[in-house]
Design a protein around this motif. Structure first.
Motif, mmCIF file in Angstrom:
data_model
loop_
_atom_site.group_PDB
_atom_site.id
_atom_site.type_symbol
_atom_site.label_atom_id
_atom_site.label_comp_id
_atom_site.label_asym_id
_atom_site.label_seq_id
_atom_site.Cartn_x
_atom_site.Cartn_y
_atom_site.Cartn_z
ATOM 1 N N ALA A 45 41.007 36.197 23.825
ATOM 2 C CA ALA A 45 40.191 35.019 24.122
ATOM 3 C C ALA A 45 40.474 34.498 25.536
ATOM 4 N N VAL A 46 41.743 34.475 25.923
ATOM 5 C CA VAL A 46 42.108 33.993 27.271
ATOM 6 C C VAL A 46 41.569 34.936 28.343
ATOM 7 N N ILE A 47 41.684 36.244 28.111
ATOM 8 C CA ILE A 47 41.171 37.224 29.082
ATOM 9 C C ILE A 47 39.658 37.064 29.243
ATOM 10 N N LEU A 48 38.959 36.910 28.118
ATOM 11 C CA LEU A 48 37.512 36.741 28.188
ATOM 12 C C LEU A 48 37.144 35.501 28.992
ATOM 13 N N PHE A 49 37.826 34.403 28.764
ATOM 14 C CA PHE A 49 37.518 33.167 29.487
ATOM 15 C C PHE A 49 37.718 33.357 30.985
ATOM 16 N N SER A 50 38.767 34.080 31.377
ATOM 17 C CA SER A 50 39.010 34.318 32.808
ATOM 18 C C SER A 50 37.893 35.175 33.421
ATOM 19 N N ILE A 51 37.368 36.111 32.644
ATOM 20 C CA ILE A 51 36.255 36.939 33.110
ATOM 21 C C ILE A 51 35.004 36.086 33.307
ATOM 22 N N VAL A 52 34.725 35.210 32.345
ATOM 23 C CA VAL A 52 33.543 34.350 32.445
ATOM 24 C C VAL A 52 33.671 33.388 33.616
ATOM 25 N N LEU A 53 34.873 32.904 33.884
ATOM 26 C CA LEU A 53 35.089 32.048 35.054
ATOM 27 C C LEU A 53 34.754 32.795 36.341
ATOM 28 N N ALA A 54 35.133 34.080 36.410
ATOM 29 C CA ALA A 54 34.819 34.892 37.586
ATOM 30 C C ALA A 54 33.304 35.064 37.725
ATOM 31 N N ILE A 55 32.630 35.308 36.605
ATOM 32 C CA ILE A 55 31.168 35.429 36.628
ATOM 33 C C ILE A 55 30.534 34.115 37.097
ATOM 34 N N CYS A 56 31.100 33.004 36.638
ATOM 35 C CA CYS A 56 30.597 31.686 37.041
ATOM 36 C C CYS A 56 30.738 31.487 38.544
#
Length: 501
Positions: A45-56
């Motif tokens: 879950a933490v890794i996914l959130f960091s990926i979405v932040l990068a996309i943002c």
């Protein structure tokens, strides 16, 4: 700082979908070791959130991000395109997956739930499908993963395995599959036959040459075909799914399922019809009136429910129609308000469901009528409930005020008095079914089942265990934080109307 800057932007899209999918497989592999299994869930879950932040970050910088996976038919592909509305939804879903996972550990263990490995496995699969929905580049991709989300959450709804769970699961699956196959699929086929494309495009794919009556029919098919938006009369699946454990209710009502529904309607409104074209379609008012009716009727029903989760379920049905109404206002302010409400409702409503689960786990109480005086034993929990309730009502300093403000502005801009009246009535009804709970929790004497010296263990409780208490305090804090710091969701909502996917 972008931790993923060494990757190509298109690779981030792939990772956002694959990471939770791989996490689901790892959950199965570590199922015999609960601590490791849940460590895998949280890490994923933490890794996914960091990926979405990068996309943002890329999205806010105006970087185009797209990925074509496979062409299924000539001109029809499974493809992904990042656009601001999808990023907003992905941020909400990925961030809340973290806190919901922490909460689920405490809840599932605290209630000695069976099949916990299956639970965390299906949860991760659902999040993977949500990421695919967020970044879908066309209606075909959206439809495929919309159905995957339905199927992956069915085992969560029927988790208990008893007759009530099976009945609720049948209603859940039956309504969602029926609406999508009988209405949504035909809306997609109709769109393709008229335009020759299913791609999401800035300004929409329809123009003045298309018959307004035909477009109106397609709009109605989309509105009722996207059953996860719970527009009446296709809303019964949502209260039926309340037989599921509370973390599943949180998933259904805040993180994934219902948000996938209203997100899809808003995305269709902006990127298939286009706001300008939508304003010219007579049937737009019909869908708006149906949303307004759903808001008011669902709020009235919520007022009659003594079961706390049932009251919250009907509250969700009403709140989802705020987003549909925002889209059907066909104004900039309405669309922004609808997009913002995806985020503000998510944090407020998940807080309320977390509180319901905390009360059940700790005090073994399910009914509103049993909550007298509970604020004295669970002051932090009920403080969080108060914040969540204020957000649903739309009062500051809770985030719901921001989105409702934009929705009201959108309604006033177009002199849609039905929308204005529905927003006001729904707000008053929200206050009517939430404020008495808060009053009873803090100011009424506690009810007991016996003499004070012979209280059961559930009547001598304090706050819930930390894995349950901490997440609900975090989401309550975020509900207040977004009120004061709403620049990011607002920027994405505004960019949604300016940038092509």
């Amino acid at each position: 700082m972008n931790l993923w800057q060494w990757l190509e932007p298109s690779q981030l899209i792939t990772l956002s979908i694959l990471v939770p999918f791989v996490g689901a497989l790892l959950v199965l592999a570590t199922g015999k070791f609960p601590n490791l299994r849940e460590g895998v869930t949280l890490t994923t879950a933490v890794i996914l959130f960091s990926i979405v932040l990068a996309i943002c970050d890329y999205t806010l910088d105006g970087v185009a991000m797209s990925l074509q996976v496979v062409e299924l038919f000539p001109g029809l592909s499974i493809a992904f395109d990042v656009e601001p509305l999808g990023v907003l939804f992905a941020l909400v879903a990925s961030s809340l997956w973290i806190v919901t996972s922490i909460y689920a550990v405490g809840y599932m263990r605290g209630n000695n739930e069976k099949n916990q490995t299956r639970f965390f496995f299906c949860f991760a699969l659902a999040i993977s499908s949500v990421m695919a929905i967020c970044f879908s580049g066309n209606l075909l991709t959206l439809f495929i993963f919309y159905e995957v989300l339905t199927l992956s959450t069915y085992p969560l709804v029927t988790h208990a395995g008893n007759d009530a769970a099976k009945k609720g699961g049948r209603t859940y699956l039956g309504i969602l599959l029926t609406t999508s196959i009988c209405f949504l699929l035909f809306a997609i086929l109709g769109t393709y036959s008229l335009t020759g494309t299913l791609d999401f495009q800035a300004g929409g794919v329809f123009d003045e040459s298309h018959n307004k009556a035909v477009l109106g029919l397609l709009l109605v098919l989309f509105a009722f075909g996207i059953g996860k938006a719970a527009l009446m009369p296709f809303h019964r699946w949502l209260p039926a799914a309340m037989v599921a454990p509370t973390p599943v209710s949180a998933l259904l009502h805040a993180v994934a399922v219902v948000k996938a529904g209203v997100f899809s309607i808003l995305k269709v409104a902006v990127y298939i019809f286009g706001i300008d074209e939508l304003a010219e379609i007579p049937a737009t008012d019909f869908v708006l009136y149906m949303a307004a009716t759903t808001m008011v009727i669902a709020s009235i029903i919520a007022l009659t429910k003594d079961n706390l989760k049932a009251r919250l379920a009907y509250s969700t049905i009403a709140q989802l129609s705020y987003i549909i109404l925002g889209a059907m206002l066909a104004t900039t302010a309405g669309a922004i308000g609808g997009a913002m409400h995806i985020a503000t409702h998510a944090f407020g409503k998940i807080t309320l469901f977390f509180v319901a689960g905390a009360i059940y786990t700790t005090a073994h109480k399910k009914l509103v009528s049993e909550l007298d005086g509970i604020g004295k034993r669970m002051p932090l929990t009920m403080a969080a409930f108060t914040i969540g309730a204020l957000s649903m009502i739309g009062l500051p300093p809770a985030a719901g005020f921001i989105s409702k403000w934009y929705l009201l502005l959108g309604a006033l801009d177009t002199a849609q008095w039905v929308a204005v009246i529905a927003l006001i009535l729904s707000t008053l009804l929200n206050a009517a079914y939430f404020i008495p709970i808060i009053y009873a929790a803090y100011f009424k004497p506690e009810k007991t089942n016996g003499k004070p010296e012979a209280l059961s263990k559930y009547e001598t409780h304090g706050e819930a265990a930390l894995p349950i208490l901490i997440p609900l305090l975090m989401t309550a804090a975020m509900t207040v934080f977004i009120f004061f710091n709403h620049e990011l969701p607002l920027a994405l909502a505004k960019q949604m109307l300016e940038v092509a996917p």
